[in-house]
Scaffold this active site. Structure first.
Site, PDB file in Angstrom:
ATOM      1  N   ASP A 108       0.817  -1.229   0.000  1.00  0.00           N
ATOM      2  CA  ASP A 108       0.000   0.000   0.000  1.00  0.00           C
ATOM      3  C   ASP A 108       0.849   1.277   0.000  1.00  0.00           C
ATOM      4  OD1 ASP A 108       1.051   0.063   2.519  1.00  0.00           O
ATOM      5  OD2 ASP A 108      -0.859   0.033   3.597  1.00  0.00           O
ATOM      6  N   GLY A 109       2.177   1.137  -0.018  1.00  0.00           N
ATOM      7  CA  GLY A 109       3.044   2.313  -0.116  1.00  0.00           C
ATOM      8  C   GLY A 109       3.694   2.738   1.194  1.00  0.00           C
TER       9      GLY A 109
ATOM     10  N   ASP B 185      23.750  28.788  -6.362  1.00  0.00           N
ATOM     11  CA  ASP B 185      22.465  28.850  -5.653  1.00  0.00           C
ATOM     12  C   ASP B 185      22.363  27.602  -4.783  1.00  0.00           C
ATOM     13  OD1 ASP B 185      20.077  29.948  -4.911  1.00  0.00           O
ATOM     14  OD2 ASP B 185      19.204  29.972  -6.914  1.00  0.00           O
TER      15      ASP B 185
ATOM     16  N   LYS C 237      16.599  39.584  -7.392  1.00  0.00           N
ATOM     17  CA  LYS C 237      15.585  38.700  -7.974  1.00  0.00           C
ATOM     18  C   LYS C 237      14.273  38.902  -7.223  1.00  0.00           C
ATOM     19  CE  LYS C 237      14.977  34.133  -6.955  1.00  0.00           C
ATOM     20  NZ  LYS C 237      15.304  32.715  -6.850  1.00  0.00           N
TER      21      LYS C 237
HETATM   22  C1  R5P Z   1      14.995  30.260  -3.790  1.00  0.00           C
HETATM   23  O1  R5P Z   1      15.103  31.281  -3.117  1.00  0.00           O
HETATM   24  C2  R5P Z   1      16.128  29.327  -3.998  1.00  0.00           C
HETATM   25  O2  R5P Z   1      17.288  29.786  -3.367  1.00  0.00           O
HETATM   26  C3  R5P Z   1      16.411  29.081  -5.464  1.00  0.00           C
HETATM   27  O3  R5P Z   1      16.823  30.297  -6.053  1.00  0.00           O
HETATM   28  C4  R5P Z   1      15.201  28.559  -6.177  1.00  0.00           C
HETATM   29  O4  R5P Z   1      14.699  27.431  -5.515  1.00  0.00           O
HETATM   30  C5  R5P Z   1      15.510  28.196  -7.614  1.00  0.00           C
HETATM   31  O5  R5P Z   1      14.355  27.679  -8.195  1.00  0.00           O
HETATM   32  P1  R5P Z   1      14.220  27.527  -9.766  1.00  0.00           P
HETATM   33  O6  R5P Z   1      15.366  26.661 -10.255  1.00  0.00           O
HETATM   34  O7  R5P Z   1      12.900  26.839  -9.957  1.00  0.00           O
HETATM   35  O8  R5P Z   1      14.249  28.885 -10.355  1.00  0.00           O
END
Ligand code: R5P
Length: 288
Positions: free
Chosen positions: A34-35, A215, A188
């Protein structure tokens, strides 16, 4: 200390046990029809210090539940101290209520791990270190920059580290100090309803440089692609995308290659394919 491998380690358990020269034990695990997950600790742990390794990549919910099952079982079996080593900690981006009524996911997840009985928590590059305070025990953060910098040094000549948002500036600063390079960030903004992102200007001094975008998480790749394209328009010689937790699917990776990103680097905190992978197990072992 014993290193205990959960079902989701992506090989990090073996690296950590090797670096520490300690016994590695694999949890007995199966999935019922069932997972649901079944967990059994296959060895006596009374009085032992146990480092449980379990990452929480996709399927995140299942891997989180398995982590809690293991931690609580260890406490019930009278382990002296349980350290939850979670190379990639899921749900960490939702660390505040961006819109009224939202769940505070990061808090809930850290509470779950704490309430299961973990005495300490080790996480590689969490989204925001300050949000880790929701875990009430000892928190140790693993910086993956040293092995990433070593990998980059053999690949590029004139690095310029660029953070794709202000929140990633500290990450960029750590990496650039190891590379001996300049660093900066790009503004951003994400529309919280549509998820769409817009970015500000890339600094003009990237001209002629090998831009390294760093990132914590790369998911759809939109952030990386927008900043990479803007860097190329600003005259960057090449663009390398480094995502510490690289969650992207093959389709997104293909798009990243198509827009001209020269190199894509991730780490082994999550399973990936088609990119250069940096092993962070030695850095985790240093924090245990
Ligand atoms: C958000 O603040 C994270 O630090 C990344 O910048 C974000 O998760 C990147 O997501 P995606 O690749 O979908 O742009």
């Amino acid at each position: 200390m014993i290193v205990l491998a959960g079902p989701a380690t992506n090989g990090i358990d073996e690296g950590v046990a090797r670096h520490l020269s300690v016994e590695l034990v694999k949890v007995n695990h199966k999935v019922f029809p069932d997972g649901e997950s079944y967990i059994r600790i296959p060895r006596k742990v009374e009085g032992e210090e146990v480092a449980v390794i379990q990452s929480t990549y996709n399927p995140q919910d299942k891997h989180l539940v398995e982590l809690c099952l293991i931690v609580e079982a260890l406490k019930d079996l009278k382990a002296e101290r349980v350290i939850a080593v979670v190379p990639y900690l899921a749900y960490s981006r939702q660390d505040r209520r961006f819109r009224e009524g939202e769940a505070l996911s990061s808090k809930t997840i850290l509470n779950m791990i704490w309430r299961s009985g973990a005495d300490a928590l080790v996480v590689v590059e969490p989204h925001k270190p300050e949000a880790m305070n929701y875990f009430r025990g000892d928190v140790r953060i693993v910086d993956p920059s040293p092995p990433i910098a070593s990998k980059l040094k053999g690949m590029i000549k004139e690095p310029f580290v660029l953070a794709p948002d202000r929140g990633a500036l500290d990450r960029a600063s750590r990496l650039s100090s190891l590379l001996g390079s300049p660093y900066n960030y790009v503004e951003k903004e994400r529309n919280r309803e549509t998820g769409e992102i817009t970015i500000g200007n890339v600094p003009s001094d990237v001209k002629g440089k090998d831009v390294v975008l760093i990132d914590d998480i790369v998911s759809t790749g939109s952030t990386m692609m927008k900043v990479a394209s803007a860097s190329m328009r600003a005259g960057a010689r090449s663009v390398t995308a480094v995502g510490i937790h690289f969650l992207s699917d093959q389709e997104s990776l293909k798009k990243m290659g198509e827009i001209g990103i020269s190199r894509i680097i991730g780490t082994n905190t999550v399973p990936t394919s088609g990119i250069t992978v940096v092993d962070v197990s030695s850095e985790i072992a240093k924090r245990l």
